[in-house]
Design an enzyme around this catalytic site. Structure first.
Site, PDB file in Angstrom:
ATOM      1  N   GLY A  11       0.730  -1.425  -0.286  1.00 11.00           N
ATOM      2  CA  GLY A  11       0.308   0.255   0.010  1.00 11.00           C
ATOM      3  C   GLY A  11       1.083   1.383   0.182  1.00 11.00           C
ATOM      4  O   GLY A  11       0.802   2.467   0.635  1.00 11.00           O
ATOM      5  N   ILE A  95      -8.383  -8.618 -10.356  1.00 11.61           N
ATOM      6  CA  ILE A  95     -10.212  -8.254 -10.850  1.00 11.61           C
ATOM      7  C   ILE A  95     -11.480  -7.900 -10.935  1.00 11.61           C
ATOM      8  O   ILE A  95     -11.518  -8.951 -10.218  1.00 11.61           O
ATOM      9  CB  ILE A  95      -9.880  -9.893 -12.075  1.00 11.61           C
ATOM     10  N   LEU A  96     -12.251  -6.695 -10.860  1.00 10.75           N
ATOM     11  CA  LEU A  96     -13.066  -6.201 -10.332  1.00 10.75           C
ATOM     12  C   LEU A  96     -14.498  -6.814 -11.501  1.00 10.75           C
ATOM     13  O   LEU A  96     -14.391  -6.701 -12.852  1.00 10.75           O
ATOM     14  CB  LEU A  96     -13.734  -5.003 -10.340  1.00 10.75           C
ATOM     15  N   ASN A 110      -7.848   3.929 -11.067  1.00 13.06           N
ATOM     16  CA  ASN A 110      -6.296   2.827 -11.232  1.00 13.06           C
ATOM     17  C   ASN A 110      -4.928   3.516 -10.835  1.00 13.06           C
ATOM     18  O   ASN A 110      -4.706   4.339 -12.215  1.00 13.06           O
ATOM     19  CB  ASN A 110      -6.947   1.429 -11.807  1.00 13.06           C
ATOM     20  N   HIS A 112      -1.192   1.602 -12.544  1.00 15.69           N
ATOM     21  CA  HIS A 112      -0.976   0.476 -13.309  1.00 15.69           C
ATOM     22  C   HIS A 112       0.729   0.956 -13.824  1.00 15.69           C
ATOM     23  O   HIS A 112       1.264   1.894 -14.344  1.00 15.69           O
ATOM     24  CB  HIS A 112      -1.399   0.001 -14.780  1.00 15.69           C
ATOM     25  N   LEU A 147      -9.605  -4.457 -18.839  1.00 20.44           N
ATOM     26  CA  LEU A 147      -8.483  -4.464 -17.752  1.00 20.44           C
ATOM     27  C   LEU A 147      -7.472  -3.529 -18.206  1.00 20.44           C
ATOM     28  O   LEU A 147      -7.361  -3.717 -19.264  1.00 20.44           O
ATOM     29  CB  LEU A 147      -8.458  -5.805 -17.483  1.00 20.44           C
ATOM     30  N   ASP A 148      -7.212  -2.870 -17.310  1.00 21.49           N
ATOM     31  CA  ASP A 148      -5.633  -1.828 -17.870  1.00 21.49           C
ATOM     32  C   ASP A 148      -6.283  -1.252 -18.797  1.00 21.49           C
ATOM     33  O   ASP A 148      -5.444  -0.978 -19.833  1.00 21.49           O
ATOM     34  CB  ASP A 148      -4.488  -2.712 -17.643  1.00 21.49           C
ATOM     35  N   GLU A 177       5.181   7.217  -9.172  1.00 26.39           N
ATOM     36  CA  GLU A 177       3.818   6.705  -8.600  1.00 26.39           C
ATOM     37  C   GLU A 177       3.603   7.539  -7.723  1.00 26.39           C
ATOM     38  O   GLU A 177       2.216   8.129  -7.493  1.00 26.39           O
ATOM     39  CB  GLU A 177       3.774   5.715  -8.522  1.00 26.39           C
TER      40      GLU A 177
HETATM   41  C1  GRF Z   1       2.955  -0.663  -7.756  1.00 25.18           C
HETATM   42  O1  GRF Z   1       3.598  -0.878  -8.957  1.00 25.18           O
HETATM   43  C2  GRF Z   1       1.187  -0.141  -8.705  1.00 25.18           C
HETATM   44  O2  GRF Z   1       1.779  -0.106  -9.627  1.00 25.18           O
HETATM   45  C3  GRF Z   1       1.333  -1.522  -8.765  1.00 25.18           C
HETATM   46  O3  GRF Z   1       0.944  -2.116  -7.596  1.00 25.18           O
HETATM   47  C4  GRF Z   1       2.439  -2.227  -7.057  1.00 25.18           C
HETATM   48  C5  GRF Z   1       2.844  -1.904  -5.729  1.00 25.18           C
HETATM   49  O4  GRF Z   1       1.958  -0.498  -5.597  1.00 25.18           O
HETATM   50  N1  GRF Z   1      -0.876  -1.008  -9.022  1.00 25.18           N
HETATM   51  P1  GRF Z   1       1.969  -0.569  -3.711  1.00 25.18           P
HETATM   52  O5  GRF Z   1       2.782  -0.481  -3.521  1.00 25.18           O
HETATM   53  O6  GRF Z   1       1.080  -1.420  -3.337  1.00 25.18           O
HETATM   54  O7  GRF Z   1       1.233   0.862  -3.679  1.00 25.18           O
END
Ligand code: GRF
Length: 206
Positions: A11, A95-96, A110, A112, A147-148, A177
């Site tokens: 997270g 996957i939702l 989201n 990605h 997806l994505d 990110e």
């Molecule tokens: C990250 O690479 C993010 O892009 C992907 O999950 C990975 C870990 O994210 N969705 P986090 O550290 O759990 O926020």
């Protein structure tokens, strides 16, 4: 305006958003707050971080549900109790169902770890290295049933360096990110607020 963040593990993106909300005082400036962090994994480390920040942290163990639809229904009920303005997937590795996505259409985003539309799916960094990419990065997008593949909201780019491994590239992307996602969340909230504050369009003549 309540934000609900869904996580699966560390997270770190959720934590970056929580810290930005605190440091930039989103409550005061946007009337926005992270109301809850939810994970389908009871052992997700991010849940402990959220609790330590005084944020509701909920685990819905997906193994306790007979079907994906049953889990998604329970997840939606937990989310709806927060009356969210925005639902943020952050390192959420499930996957939702289309029904879930439709329920939150327009307020579900989201992040990605690739420059979409390149490298949808998993193992994005290794695939970028294997393909000889000179650049990689991450994309914040609206979540749709594909997806994505939803409308892109923002992207961050990093160089792929000689000798990069998936781990070294992932670390470089993750740094970006953590800068991009909080900004994208705030921009989404402001756009949604503008939409909801906008006067109703006059009926078109004719
Ligand atoms: C990250 O690479 C993010 O892009 C992907 O999950 C990975 C870990 O994210 N969705 P986090 O550290 O759990 O926020």
């Amino acid at each position: 305006k309540n934000i609900v963040i869904l996580i699966s593990g560390a997270g770190s993106n959720m934590a970056a958003i929580v810290r930005a909300a605190q440091q930039e005082d989103w409550a005061q400036r946007d009337g926005a707050r992270v109301a809850a962090v939810i994970s389908h994994r009871p052992d997700a480390a991010g849940l402990a971080f959220a609790r330590a920040q005084g944020i509701a942290a909920l685990a819905l163990d997906h193994r306790a549900y007979a079907s994906r639809a049953a889990f998604d229904a329970e997840l939606a009920a937990a989310i709806d109790r927060q009356q969210p303005a925005l639902v943020v997937l952050a390192g959420f590795m499930r996957i939702l169902t289309p029904g879930f996505v439709a329920r939150y259409a327009g307020r579900l985003i989201n992040i990605h770890p690739s420059l979409l539309p390149a490298f949808t799916g998993r193992h994005t960094h290794q695939r970028a290295i294997d393909a000889g990419c000179r650049f990689a990065g991450a994309t914040v997008h609206q979540v749709t049933a594909d997806l994505d593949a939803g409308p892109i909201l923002d992207q961050a780019v990093v160089p792929v360096l000689p000798g990069d491994t998936a781990d070294s590239l992932a670390a470089r992307v993750l740094t970006q990110e953590h800068l991009m996602y909080p900004r994208a969340v705030r921009a989404c909230l402001q756009r949604l607020a503008a939409l909801s504050d906008a006067p109703p369009k006059p009926p078109t003549a004719g």
